[in-house]
Every structure is written in structure tokens, then in C-alpha cells.
Write a protein that holds these residues in place. Sequence first.
Motif, PDB file in Angstrom:
ATOM      1  N   GLU A 245      40.784  47.682  35.371  1.00 33.72           N
ATOM      2  CA  GLU A 245      40.484  46.597  36.612  1.00 33.72           C
ATOM      3  C   GLU A 245      39.890  45.696  36.339  1.00 33.72           C
ATOM      4  O   GLU A 245      39.300  45.302  36.821  1.00 33.72           O
ATOM      5  CB  GLU A 245      40.248  47.825  37.843  1.00 33.72           C
ATOM      6  CG  GLU A 245      40.676  49.370  38.207  1.00 33.72           C
ATOM      7  CD  GLU A 245      42.288  49.263  39.026  1.00 33.72           C
ATOM      8  OE1 GLU A 245      42.817  48.321  38.617  1.00 33.72           O
ATOM      9  OE2 GLU A 245      42.855  50.762  38.252  1.00 33.72           O
ATOM     10  N   ARG A 246      41.010  44.859  36.525  1.00 35.93           N
ATOM     11  CA  ARG A 246      40.318  43.194  36.804  1.00 35.93           C
ATOM     12  C   ARG A 246      41.020  42.312  37.193  1.00 35.93           C
ATOM     13  O   ARG A 246      41.964  42.186  38.268  1.00 35.93           O
ATOM     14  CB  ARG A 246      40.474  42.522  34.714  1.00 35.93           C
ATOM     15  CG  ARG A 246      41.726  42.776  34.335  1.00 35.93           C
ATOM     16  CD  ARG A 246      41.756  42.621  33.325  1.00 35.93           C
ATOM     17  NE  ARG A 246      42.506  42.546  32.266  1.00 35.93           N
ATOM     18  CZ  ARG A 246      42.877  43.437  32.114  1.00 35.93           C
ATOM     19  NH1 ARG A 246      41.999  43.705  30.927  1.00 35.93           N
ATOM     20  NH2 ARG A 246      43.713  43.814  30.806  1.00 35.93           N
ATOM     21  N   GLY A 247      40.210  41.269  37.824  1.00 32.44           N
ATOM     22  CA  GLY A 247      40.507  39.785  39.143  1.00 32.44           C
ATOM     23  C   GLY A 247      40.087  38.938  38.931  1.00 32.44           C
ATOM     24  O   GLY A 247      38.560  39.188  38.254  1.00 32.44           O
ATOM     25  N   LEU A 248      40.130  37.985  39.980  1.00 32.75           N
ATOM     26  CA  LEU A 248      39.548  37.187  39.825  1.00 32.75           C
ATOM     27  C   LEU A 248      39.496  36.563  41.416  1.00 32.75           C
ATOM     28  O   LEU A 248      40.635  37.046  42.233  1.00 32.75           O
ATOM     29  CB  LEU A 248      40.198  35.713  39.271  1.00 32.75           C
ATOM     30  CG  LEU A 248      40.049  35.929  37.841  1.00 32.75           C
ATOM     31  CD1 LEU A 248      41.022  34.912  37.010  1.00 32.75           C
ATOM     32  CD2 LEU A 248      38.315  35.933  37.651  1.00 32.75           C
ATOM     33  N   TYR A 249      38.733  35.747  42.101  1.00 35.03           N
ATOM     34  CA  TYR A 249      38.731  35.821  43.457  1.00 35.03           C
ATOM     35  C   TYR A 249      40.224  34.753  43.207  1.00 35.03           C
ATOM     36  O   TYR A 249      39.816  33.675  43.012  1.00 35.03           O
ATOM     37  CB  TYR A 249      37.364  34.652  44.079  1.00 35.03           C
ATOM     38  CG  TYR A 249      36.052  34.940  43.877  1.00 35.03           C
ATOM     39  CD1 TYR A 249      36.352  36.722  45.122  1.00 35.03           C
ATOM     40  CD2 TYR A 249      34.887  35.199  43.090  1.00 35.03           C
ATOM     41  CE1 TYR A 249      35.121  37.713  45.503  1.00 35.03           C
ATOM     42  CE2 TYR A 249      33.666  36.497  43.355  1.00 35.03           C
ATOM     43  CZ  TYR A 249      34.092  37.171  43.742  1.00 35.03           C
ATOM     44  OH  TYR A 249      32.845  38.049  44.334  1.00 35.03           O
TER      45      TYR A 249
ATOM     46  N   GLN B   2      40.931  35.142  32.697  1.00 35.10           N
ATOM     47  CA  GLN B   2      39.290  36.566  32.732  1.00 35.10           C
ATOM     48  C   GLN B   2      38.819  36.841  31.079  1.00 35.10           C
ATOM     49  O   GLN B   2      38.066  36.869  31.109  1.00 35.10           O
ATOM     50  CB  GLN B   2      41.088  37.581  32.879  1.00 35.10           C
ATOM     51  CG  GLN B   2      39.807  38.651  33.056  1.00 35.10           C
ATOM     52  CD  GLN B   2      39.823  39.452  34.893  1.00 35.10           C
ATOM     53  OE1 GLN B   2      40.950  39.263  35.346  1.00 35.10           O
ATOM     54  NE2 GLN B   2      38.775  39.161  34.802  1.00 35.10           N
TER      55      GLN B   2
END
Lengths: 306, 436
Positions: free
Chosen positions: A81-85, A141
Motif C-alpha cells: 500500500e504505497r502512495g505520495l502526497y 516511489q
Amino acid sequence: MDILNIENITKNYAAHTALDDVSIVIPEQSVFGLLGPNGAGKTSLIRIINQITAPDKGRVLFNGKPLEPKHTELIGYMPEERGLYKKMEVGEQALYLAQLKGLSRRDANIKLKYWFEKFELQSWWKKKVEELSKGMQQKIQFIVTVIHEPKLLIMDEPFSGFDPINALLVRDEMLELKAKGATIILSTHRMESVETLCTHIALINKSKKILDGSVKDIRKMYKSNIYEVAYEGTNIGFANALWTGFELHNTKEEDGIMKARVKLLNGNTANDLLSALIPHVKLHSFVEVVPGMEDIFIMKVNETNQ
Amino acid sequence: MGKIGLIIQREFMTRVKKKSFIIMTILGPLLMGSIFVVPILLSNTQEKVVKIEVIDETGVYGKKFPNDSMLQFTVTSRSIAEAKKKFKDEDFNGILLIKEHTGTNLPVLTLLHGQTQPSIKVMTTIQNTITNKLEEFAGCDPKMLADIKGKLDIHTQNIGGEKTDTGITTLVGYFAGILIYFFVFLYGAQVMNGVIEEKTNRIVEVIISSVKPFQLMMGKILGISLVGLLQFLLWVVLTFGIYFVAGTITGKAKVEKYRSDKVMTQQTTGAQNQGGADIQQQVMDSSDDISAAIESLPIKLIIFCFAFYFLGGYLLYAALFAAIGSAIDSEADKQQFMLPVTIPLILSMVVSSAIVMNPNGPVAVWFSMIPFTSPVCMMIRIPFGGVPAWQIALSMALLIGGFLGATALAAKIYRTGILMYGKKVSYSEIAKWLRY
């Protein structure tokens, strides 16, 4: 030298046990496949290695020493589960995440420049993340995961969500990092990436470790002694050629070519089989049937579920 | 710089750079400024003359009241009962009763009013007039001057004799209370939304592999508190700017109006009972009147307490809002879990009128002790004065304790909550997290 010794880890949550007395040794500079069905406890184990949660029992040694907060700077983690602002500028965000991993702003700048050039992202430095395509976000990422040159790289389903080109890019970069001395833990249930990448694996099912070791050894262990023979000739002729040292499993015909599976018995070798067959049929190919990791995976999981 | 410093910096910079921050910074003072400016404008454009009957039992102050075209004081010598009886017929807006007070140098002032409560201008004019006269008495005796300053109180009652309160104390108390209330809501919600953003963006797991969840939570809370403080400071600076600019403009307009009035009056009656310069000064001072009234409050204590409760209240609630943000998975769940946190905050506004009526009564004391309500309730009490020091100290200690307790609790919920995806949470589920 082993980079990680996981010793008798147990982790309980209110309703269930996520890990039950799991011990795994991860050798340095290996690509270690952490395998298991969904909900087996892989993510719980990874979180313990990342010191996001603490185990109830057992301990983890990093380079022979118990895990400490400072070790997080030696680990790169790309969660499933990954993400960025989304609203933050790409460059500013990468700098921030790199600094959180202990790099100085100056070093982070230099290293990011290198990676942004390598991945052809320079012109996106000032853009907001939400303006980037999914593929570019994935590249970012990956960059922020490896920017601090971690000794241990933990990738949870690294190829899920990546398009084939980026998946290949990430794969190549991972192998390059390994060549430079990094150890990689690969948590996945995509068996084809295990076949091509992993040197070692551990299989976890229902919070217990059920199998581990080097891929080579495991393959040897599950060797079936079955060979597939393609030939021209008759079934009867083929069957007659075999004697008690062999067992014919099945035959089928494809475009006039016969394919048969034969198991070696009583310590007979592949050479014995060949010499028995050569006088009787015209051989086209002769291959050992090797169990894939997927077969082993399914077999072991079903075995423990029973 | 430590990692928590990096987090604070990011939280601060990303918010300060936002357009909404700049818009709020400009709009805030306009709104706050209008709270001050509109009454002045209204009082200046009001056509009706305000007439106050003065019954001066001391015989000292009566003649000193200044009259202008908008506010007229008439000194009479009848009894208060008689004045009350004739109040309706004689078109007075209020009766000011000045009585000698035995034991102190200060007179007792009671202002009776009809349906409309006296404006700030009326109150400050009375206060200034009496204070000037008293200062005249005191001469340059510093002890007496100190006695006068800030001690003069005007009791307001409606004509039926019921106590009302229109004083600047109430205004300041309410204003400080409401400001804290809004600040907690506004920035508490920002903390919560920030946590939800990180959770739904799925960046949180990346970050907590570098820092402890507690560091991330505190960094966010502190970073946003700095945004709030900066915004508040900018508001104060800009509000005063707007307030003085507007004050000068309306003052000038009033002077112009007065001059044309004067010419007309001179032409028709030829009578002029007041010096023009005097009135001009008075009009220019109309905004200063409020400042003068504010000066009569325990100002240092108010500022100190405001800063303390402003921050303390925010920190307490921000920790709880962070916990909520970590627990919920979607915007839809927000309301349900916000309710228990917002109820005490709303409750403190609900009881505020009771506190104003009786600033040292049991309701006021209890609600200014409970950490969840004390930031608003204590701030309403303070301007009235007379809050025992031990109560302030206890209330502050309880607020610090409450903040520490809430943070410890929130941290436990937070570290489990931020990693829970796609799971419907309930209160019993959250209670389990506390035991992990």
C-alpha cells in the motif's frame, strides 16, 4: 554472513495470531522471496523488520545486532500500500522523504539529481505529484525507496500496479543494487518473478513458516525424477522398450509426435532411460520435468491446510 | 535538524504556501475588523439622538458630561423612582444613577435602559467622564490613580431592575472564547484531515518506516499549531491596521458631517454651545474609546491566559482529532467519530451565557476546570476579574494533564489506526487498539 536473523517471532493481534514462532535467516546479498497466500503473515513480518510494530516474542538481528531505530536508515521499504502526497511538488517531496531516511539536504539533492536523470524525470521536479502519470509516480516511489542506498531493500509486491516496462526497469535496478551489495526481500505471490529473481525463499502459511532455503536446494528436494520424451514411433514400441526400472505415466500425441512422461525408479539415471529407448524409437527431445515454485507453493500450502 | 523537525517544517510550509491560507489571512481581519468597524459606522450614521438622564447624588460629576449632536446627557435632580415613572413619556434612552460609595473613592454607577441596550459609545463616554473627574481629584497621587484605573464599573439594568450586561468585559470574554473555539475547530480539523490524507494516500506506511508514528503525529500537530499561530498573529496585525485606517476614515467623515451641521445650526439659531475642535477631537477618539475601555481590563492576565488556553485547548483537541483521523477510513465515518470530541467543545459555548451571568458561580468554576471545556470557559471568566489564582493554576495544570493524557491515548489509537485499511471501525474495535 547473514544480514537478518529472525528468531522465533510471535505476533498476536486481539482476534488472531499473525506470526507463530517464525524463524528465518536471510543471507547477505541474496534476493529473498517471502512467499505465502494472502493473510499468511508476510506483511506483519515485514512491519516487524521495519520496526513499525514490535513482536510479542522473539527478536530480529540486523547484521548480528538486535534491531534499533537507527537501522531504519539502512532499510529501504516499498510497501504494497504505497502512495505520495498528491498536492506536494515532486522534487520537494523526494527531498523530504530522503531526509527522513537520514540524508542531508545537500546529499539528497545530489542523489536525486542522478536518479531523476536516470529515469528521465528532470522536467517534472517542480510539478505536483497529481499531475504525474501513474507510471511516473511509480518511478518516484521507487527512487525514494532506494535513494539512501539501503543495505536491505524490502519490496512488498513491487510489481503490482507497475506497467510491464516499469516492472522491468524496477527489476533491473533491483538486480543492480544487489550486485552492489544490497540484500533484497521480495514479498510476492507472483511466482514467475520468484523463479527468475530469487536465490532464497521462505514460505509462510497460516502464520507459520512451512518451508525455507535456497531455491536450488528446494528444487532438488522436490525433484520428481520424471522426464518428458518426445519421439516418433508407436506407443507399443515405446512401452516395450521400458523395463521394470521405469514407470510410464502418460502419453499424448501432438502433430504426429508422441510425448511421454517417464519416471525413473530404482536409482536408474537419465542415461539408462536414453540407452533403453534409443534402439526402439526416433527421439526428438528429452527434458527433465522440474517442479516450478508455483507447484511447490500450491503443494505445500495444500499440505498444511489439510 | 531532527526528523520531527523535518515533519513540522513540511506541515508548516505546505499549508502556508496554500492559496486558502493567504485568502483566510486576508478575509479574517476583514471579518474581525468589521466586528469593530460596523458598530462605529452604525453609531455614526445613526440618525436618532441618544438621550441619557443623569441623576447625580454626589453632585460632582453631572456637569462634566459632554454633549454632542448624537449623545446628550441631561442632569436632573428628581428621585430615581420618579424618573423611572416618567421614563416612557419623556423619551429618554437611559437613566444614569451616580451614588456615593462609602469606603472607596469610586462612585457606584448604575445605568438603567429601555429595550435597546446602551452602545459601547455610551458606556465608554460615561466611564471616561467619571475617570477624568476622578483623576482630577487624585491629582498626581500615584496610589490614588492606581486605585482608579480599571476599577470603575458600570452596572447596567433594564428599567424593570434586572441586571443586564453589555460591558466590554463580556465582549472581550466572548470574543476570546469564540476565538479559541474557532481556532480549535479550524486547526483541529486540519490535523484530522491531514491524517486522513496520509492514510488514504497510503503514504503513511512509507513514512513510518522512517520515523515513529508518534513523531509523525506530534510533528503534524505542532506544525499545524505554528500555522495557526502565524495566521493569528497576521490577523492581529492586519486587524489593527484595518481598524485604525477605518477608524480614521469614519472619523473624518463624521467631522465633515459635523461641520456642515454646525454651519446650518449657526445660520438658523446662531447658538453654539460647544467648541468645534472639542467635538472633532471627540469624534476622532470614537475608536479610541474602545481602546480605553479595553485598557480598564486585567490586560496582562488576559493576554497570558489567552495564549495559554489558545495553545492548550488546541493541543488537547488536536491529539483527539488526530486519533479520529487515523481510525476512520472514509469521509462518511467522519461525523460519527467527531461527535464525542465536538460535544464538549460545543457544550462550552452553550454554558457561556450562564458564565457571563455569574462569572464565579458553580457552573463557571466547574466548566473552567474540566480540560475539555476550560479553554473557552476560563477565557470568558478572566476578563471579569476576580478569578482566584488557585483556580487559574489548577485549571491550567488540569489542562496540561488533559493534554498529556489525550496525547498518550491518541498515540495508541493512531499507531494502529493508520495501518488499518478497508475495515469498518467501531468504538469497541478502537478500545481493543488501546490494549495492543
